[in-house]
Write an enzyme that holds these catalytic residues in place. Structure first.
Site, mmCIF file in Angstrom:
data_model
loop_
_atom_site.group_PDB
_atom_site.id
_atom_site.type_symbol
_atom_site.label_atom_id
_atom_site.label_comp_id
_atom_site.label_asym_id
_atom_site.label_seq_id
_atom_site.Cartn_x
_atom_site.Cartn_y
_atom_site.Cartn_z
ATOM 1 C CE1 TYR A 102 35.069 41.163 35.778
ATOM 2 C CE2 TYR A 102 33.624 42.762 37.463
ATOM 3 C CZ TYR A 102 34.845 42.291 37.416
ATOM 4 O OH TYR A 102 36.078 42.959 37.408
ATOM 5 C CG PHE A 107 37.631 34.621 45.653
ATOM 6 C CD1 PHE A 107 38.580 34.977 44.089
ATOM 7 C CD2 PHE A 107 36.963 34.164 45.886
ATOM 8 C CE1 PHE A 107 37.559 34.512 43.136
ATOM 9 C CE2 PHE A 107 35.698 33.221 44.315
ATOM 10 C CZ PHE A 107 36.109 34.019 43.201
#
Length: 410
Positions: A123, A410
């Site tokens: 990322y 998450f």
């Protein structure tokens, strides 16, 4: 055939999620976990890449509130459930999904985008920096003790209960801690269920979760959720105490909980994952050398709106300088920004004034929560000083007394 990128509908969820399951090894989530995340993820934030009727890419998103230096809780887009089918790699699908979602989150008014990465190298090319690391420890109980106990540790009363019975009190304590440490997530409605997630199929021989409460004069000062996995070697017991959460409002509460976990019978080690890098255990354990401490990347973060993000946090010292920011994925962030502020808050707006520091958004992302020094990034060639003295001033201002920490994934 052209690959279509669009929001998924409710009746496409199962097909979309099966693609995700296969991308992460083919083992489906437990029904309990799948139901939890289905309730937290908004369909209007979920993208699917469709090759005809086949789902070949997934991108989910959560609405989060993240604490930043100074205690403000900032609207954050939590990227999750991201995958591309092996049959459709090298076609730019991930880039298309990321860029569309970043722009949509910015248009909604989200200030930050955050994620945890299955592979750490993916990322950075989308402007994310590692804004918080985490610590893992594997403490051999028979070789390590607590070298010192904070005053008041013996005054803490411990009781053991179930996570469900203690949920309301533990969540109240967690909420008190959110603004103390950058990177912590506000638990919005529905998120309290994460603390109770304990599907039997995923215990791998461990017990069900238990919860130990630390109290002083009837007030909760800490708690830990844990499970035991007793492993017998002939007639000798061993195995880990698996610590999921350990939160405390003061040093005595933290030490009392850690002492309890180290003292549990029929186990030979305590395993803690996802702890802050400055966790008190580093200073309490008698021998960290044999405690197998490991540092890992945890929170990948980037600003969606540079001006709003820099204005949302406070700064350790007064600061007034111009940052020249490059951002290939969010071009609206490109350019020069004057940041003026200090411990009481800040403002940040576009300017035509000359830059004092030059940096890519990835470096700004890593430094944003105060866990990575701008000086260290400059040493790697990722920050350029255009005005003498600006780097030292900015590095001091961006710092924070506590290391940033993401308490749960998450």
């Amino acid at each position: 055939m052209t690959i279509e990128l669009r929001r998924i509908t409710a009746d496409e969820w199962d097909r979309w999620h099966r693609t995700l399951d296969w991308a992460f090894g083919g083992l489906p989530q437990s029904p309990e976990e799948r139901e939890l995340w289905r309730g937290l993820v908004s369909l209007d934030r979920c993208l699917g890449a469709f090759d005809g009727d086949e789902v070949v890419g997934t991108y989910g998103e959560l609405s989060l509130g993240m604490s930043v230096p100074g205690g403000a809780v900032v609207e954050t887009a939590g990227a999750t459930m991201v995958s591309v089918a092996g049959t459709h790699r090298r076609r730019g699908l991930l880039r298309r999904m990321m860029r569309r979602s970043l722009e949509a989150a910015w248009e909604r008014g989200d200030v930050l985008s955050a994620l945890t990465a299955a592979e750490a190298s993916i990322y950075g090319r989308f402007g994310y920096g590692v804004a918080a690391h985490s610590l893992a420890a594997r403490v051999p109980k028979h070789r390590v003790t607590l070298s010192a106990l904070p005053p008041g540790t013996d005054d803490v009363r411990l009781t053991v209960t179930t996570p469900a019975d203690a949920l309301e009190r533990c969540e109240k304590l967690y909420a008190e801690l959110v603004t103390r440490r950058p990177g912590a997530l506000e638990r919005r409605p529905g998120w309290e269920r994460l603390a109770l997630l304990d599907p039997p199929a995923e215990r791998h021989g461990a017990s069900e979760l238990r919860c130990v409460l630390a109290e002083r004069d009837g007030e909760l000062v800490g708690y830990a959720r844990y499970a035991l996995r007793v492993e017998w070697d002939r007639s000798v017991p061993g195995g880990p105490v698996l610590v999921r959460n350990l939160d405390a409002v003061d040093p005595a509460g933290h030490a009392a909980l850690l002492r309890y976990l180290l003292g549990l019978d029929l186990t030979d080690r305590v395993e803690l994952m996802g702890r802050p890098v400055d966790d008190p255990l580093v200073h309490l354990l008698s021998d960290i050398r044999v405690s197998d401490l490991q540092l890992r990347d945890r929170l990948h973060l980037r600003p969606l709106d540079v001006g709003a993000a820099l204005a949302a946090r406070s700064y350790a010292t007064d600061i007034d300088l111009v940052l020249s920011v490059s951002d290939a994925n969010c071009p609206w962030n490109e350019g020069r920004w004057r940041l003026s502020g200090g411990p009481a808050g800040a403002v940040c707006a576009r300017t035509a004034d000359p830059a004092a520091l030059e940096l890519d958004v990835r470096a700004l992302s890593a430094a944003y929560l105060g866990g990575t020094s701008l000086g260290a990034l400059a040493g790697a060639g990722l920050v350029g000083e255009a005005r003498p003295g600006a780097l030292a001033a900015a590095a001091a201002a961006f710092g924070h007394p506590l290391a940033p920490w993401l308490p749960h994934g998450f």
